[in-house]
Design an enzyme around this catalytic site. Sequence first.
Site, short mmCIF file in Angstrom:
data_model
loop_
_atom_site.label_atom_id
_atom_site.label_comp_id
_atom_site.label_asym_id
_atom_site.label_seq_id
_atom_site.Cartn_x
_atom_site.Cartn_y
_atom_site.Cartn_z
N CYS A 8 0.86 -1.18 0.00
CA CYS A 8 0.00 0.00 0.00
C CYS A 8 0.90 1.23 0.00
O CYS A 8 2.10 1.12 -0.28
CB CYS A 8 -0.98 -0.01 1.17
SG CYS A 8 -0.25 0.20 2.82
N ASN A 11 2.50 1.51 4.20
CA ASN A 11 2.74 0.25 4.90
C ASN A 11 2.41 0.36 6.39
O ASN A 11 3.08 -0.21 7.23
CB ASN A 11 4.18 -0.23 4.69
CG ASN A 11 4.44 -1.66 5.12
OD1 ASN A 11 5.51 -1.98 5.62
ND2 ASN A 11 3.48 -2.55 4.94
N CYS A 13 -1.34 0.67 7.23
CA CYS A 13 -2.75 0.30 7.39
C CYS A 13 -3.10 -0.96 6.59
O CYS A 13 -3.20 -2.04 7.14
CB CYS A 13 -3.68 1.45 6.97
SG CYS A 13 -3.69 2.85 8.10
N ARG A 14 -3.28 -0.80 5.30
CA ARG A 14 -3.82 -1.88 4.48
C ARG A 14 -2.87 -3.05 4.30
O ARG A 14 -3.24 -4.22 4.52
CB ARG A 14 -4.24 -1.34 3.11
CG ARG A 14 -5.35 -0.31 3.21
CD ARG A 14 -5.60 0.40 1.90
NE ARG A 14 -4.48 1.29 1.59
CZ ARG A 14 -4.36 1.94 0.45
NH1 ARG A 14 -5.26 1.79 -0.51
NH2 ARG A 14 -3.33 2.75 0.24
N SER A 15 -1.63 -2.78 3.88
CA SER A 15 -0.73 -3.91 3.58
C SER A 15 -0.30 -4.68 4.82
O SER A 15 -0.26 -5.91 4.78
CB SER A 15 0.46 -3.47 2.73
OG SER A 15 1.21 -2.47 3.35
N ASP A 125 -7.99 3.57 1.20
CA ASP A 125 -7.11 3.91 2.32
C ASP A 125 -7.96 4.45 3.47
O ASP A 125 -8.60 5.49 3.32
CB ASP A 125 -6.08 4.95 1.88
CG ASP A 125 -4.98 5.16 2.89
OD1 ASP A 125 -5.14 4.75 4.06
OD2 ASP A 125 -3.95 5.73 2.51
#
Length: 158
Positions: A8, A11, A13-15, A125
Site C-alpha cells: 500500500c 505500509n 494500514c492496508r498492507s 485507504d
Amino acid sequence: MKRILFVCLGNICRSPAAEGILKQKVLEKGLEANFHIDSAGTYGYHTGELPDVRMRRHASQRGYQLTSLARRVTYKDFEQFDVIIGMDDDNIRTLKNIAPNVESQLKIRRLTDFCRHHGDDCVPDPYYGGAAGFEHVIDLLEDACEGIIQRFRDGIDI
C-alpha cells in the site's frame, strides 16, 4: 512455497493488515509452510513504525495481531516475491513504474482480484476516515485472503 508481498502507500494500514490476516489464516489452516508473506509501502514515510494504532485495534478485535514494521518496497522485492499485490490503482501504477523489467511487472496484481464476495475495485485507504473505513478494509482483506488460499488449494496460480 508461494512468496507474497502486499503493498500500500505507507505500509501502516492496508498492507500490514493483509499480511497479518493472511498469516493468521494460513496458520489456522495448517498451510504456513507453503507461504512466505510480507508487506511494504510504495513510500517510506513510516519506515520502522508499527501499523497504525487504529488498524491494530480493529484487527485485534477480529483476532489478528499486526506486528510488522513499515518498510519501503525495493527492487530486490521483485526478485524475492512471486506475486506483489497492490491495494489500489496508485499502488499498482507506482509498482509498475519501479519494477525493474517486464517480467517483474507481470508479478503485480490487485488485491480485490482475489475477493470472492465483495465487488470493490480497490481497497480504499482508511487513514483519514473513521472506524467504518477500517472495518470495511478488514472485510475486503479477509475476503481476498480467503480467495488467495482457495486459489492455492485449487492449484490456480496466485
